[in-house]
Scaffold this motif. Sequence first.
Motif, PDB file in Angstrom:
ATOM      1  N   LEU A  54      54.237  36.870  40.669  1.00 32.22           N
ATOM      2  CA  LEU A  54      54.091  37.052  39.012  1.00 32.22           C
ATOM      3  C   LEU A  54      52.449  36.730  38.582  1.00 32.22           C
ATOM      4  CD1 LEU A  54      54.997  36.701  36.107  1.00 32.22           C
ATOM      5  CD2 LEU A  54      55.725  34.963  35.936  1.00 32.22           C
ATOM      6  N   GLU A  55      51.821  36.418  40.028  1.00 28.96           N
ATOM      7  CA  GLU A  55      50.168  35.950  39.273  1.00 28.96           C
ATOM      8  C   GLU A  55      49.745  36.786  39.035  1.00 28.96           C
ATOM      9  OE1 GLU A  55      49.572  30.982  40.015  1.00 28.96           O
ATOM     10  OE2 GLU A  55      49.913  32.539  42.136  1.00 28.96           O
ATOM     11  N   GLU A  56      50.043  38.017  40.671  1.00 30.09           N
ATOM     12  CA  GLU A  56      49.706  39.499  40.313  1.00 30.09           C
ATOM     13  C   GLU A  56      49.566  39.839  39.488  1.00 30.09           C
ATOM     14  OE1 GLU A  56      50.321  42.369  44.397  1.00 30.09           O
ATOM     15  OE2 GLU A  56      49.466  40.886  44.920  1.00 30.09           O
ATOM     16  N   LYS A  57      50.919  40.097  38.803  1.00 32.85           N
ATOM     17  CA  LYS A  57      51.177  41.015  37.867  1.00 32.85           C
ATOM     18  C   LYS A  57      50.645  40.732  36.803  1.00 32.85           C
ATOM     19  CE  LYS A  57      56.224  42.154  37.968  1.00 32.85           C
ATOM     20  NZ  LYS A  57      57.825  42.354  37.779  1.00 32.85           N
ATOM     21  N   LEU A  86      55.695  37.052  25.757  1.00 35.15           N
ATOM     22  CA  LEU A  86      56.820  37.442  26.992  1.00 35.15           C
ATOM     23  C   LEU A  86      58.120  36.816  27.852  1.00 35.15           C
ATOM     24  CD1 LEU A  86      53.297  37.015  28.905  1.00 35.15           C
ATOM     25  CD2 LEU A  86      54.102  39.571  27.811  1.00 35.15           C
ATOM     26  N   GLY A  87      59.191  36.439  27.253  1.00 39.24           N
ATOM     27  CA  GLY A  87      60.722  36.131  27.395  1.00 39.24           C
ATOM     28  C   GLY A  87      61.035  34.683  26.758  1.00 39.24           C
ATOM     29  N   GLY A  88      59.713  33.731  26.013  1.00 43.16           N
ATOM     30  CA  GLY A  88      60.218  32.881  25.763  1.00 43.16           C
ATOM     31  C   GLY A  88      59.797  31.649  26.071  1.00 43.16           C
ATOM     32  N   LEU A  95      56.733  40.982  31.940  1.00 49.83           N
ATOM     33  CA  LEU A  95      56.278  41.883  31.546  1.00 49.83           C
ATOM     34  C   LEU A  95      56.940  43.687  32.410  1.00 49.83           C
ATOM     35  CD1 LEU A  95      53.850  39.419  33.355  1.00 49.83           C
ATOM     36  CD2 LEU A  95      53.153  40.926  31.175  1.00 49.83           C
ATOM     37  N   ASP A  96      57.873  44.020  32.666  1.00 50.84           N
ATOM     38  CA  ASP A  96      57.397  44.733  33.756  1.00 50.84           C
ATOM     39  C   ASP A  96      58.397  45.922  32.376  1.00 50.84           C
ATOM     40  OD1 ASP A  96      57.721  44.084  36.449  1.00 50.84           O
ATOM     41  OD2 ASP A  96      59.802  43.744  36.184  1.00 50.84           O
TER      42      ASP A  96
END
Length: 379
Positions: free
Chosen positions: A75-78, A227-229, A270-271
């Motif tokens: 996730l950090e990379e994304k 981002l999804g909440g 994010l995807d």
Amino acid sequence: AGTWKSERVIASRQGPHLHLAGGGAGIINFCANNYLGLSSHPEVIRAAVEALEKFGAGLSSVRFICGTQSIHKDLEEKIACFHQREDAILYASCFDANAGIFEALLTPEDAVLSDELNHASIIDGIRLCKANKYRYKHMDMQDLEAKLKEAQKHRLRLVATDGAFSMDGDIAPLREICQLAHKYDALVFIDECHATGFLGPNGRGTDELLGVMDKVTIINSTLGKALGGAAGGYTTGPKPLIDLLRQRSRPYLFSNSLPPAVVGCASKALDLLMESNAIAQSMADKTQRFRSKMTAAGFTISGKDHPICPVMLGDARLASVMAEDMLNRGIYVIGFSYPVVPKGKARIRVQISAVHSDEDIDRCVEAFTQVGRKHGALP
Ligand code: PLP
């Protein structure tokens, strides 16, 4: 003083249509930060369930002891890739990210220059650091320049601003801020909680919208809104800064890792955003519909083009009575008055989401028009 806050209880998922505990069904919700409607998106929920099953309920640890799983690194990379930055670091919330950055980065030899209307978590984060503090008038570039001149005597200068301000729906003049930062050798920090995922052509945020992605040094943002909440926050920026935060940032070092289900939600959100900007475009269209119809009806809406649409009313009692009456008509909105906003600038803050239908928007405008006439906010 009439400022005691009570909480309404929701008996359903977060979404454009809610069921309130104790009766109210089919309420149209206009006060969540669920800008892209991902809080209850089926793919986001499925990703959370999969992460829960594969990686468990939680880590029972902070990151640096035994709390880092592959999904946290992914996730950090994304996030870094999404913002086109070198690296990113996760926190339990953006409040924590803001609480952790200034103290880790700045010393008593440095200076931080902060917009007077910055979010409470930036203000608290700045309070925790020992740098010299300058507060400039809201989005006032003359005042920022004066403060930057004054701050030349310090070793390092950091300008800190919200990208989009949550009470007014206005957007920081980042181009001008970056020009001044360049002129006076300062770094720029932005809080993108009300921008990430939907501002700018690809939803990267205020820096993309204003064409300064390569000029803003540090971004803090939340996973708990567009981002999804679910929850969570992060800092993204230069790798040496992120490395430093992993060593020195107290909310990161001394608080539990993000739960896998929460990581799964954000990662899927994010995807979805990186695949297409159709969701963000739909939100922008609904925002435009609401703003133009409300303005035509005779209301003053603060800000410009942002899904935060504050309906300016002035009087605190009027804002609270109108919000109550809106709920009676099935529209869930909240009135804001002093001390949350300045005296005499009470408002009802409406937030638009991609998952509102055109009919939802029209019903909201219609209810505002009726309620506004009834209470004298409209002729
Ligand atoms: N910064 C801003 C501008 C916010 O609006 C918020 C949330 O209200 C935060 C930070 C805190 O974010 P989080 O809910 O992730 O702690």
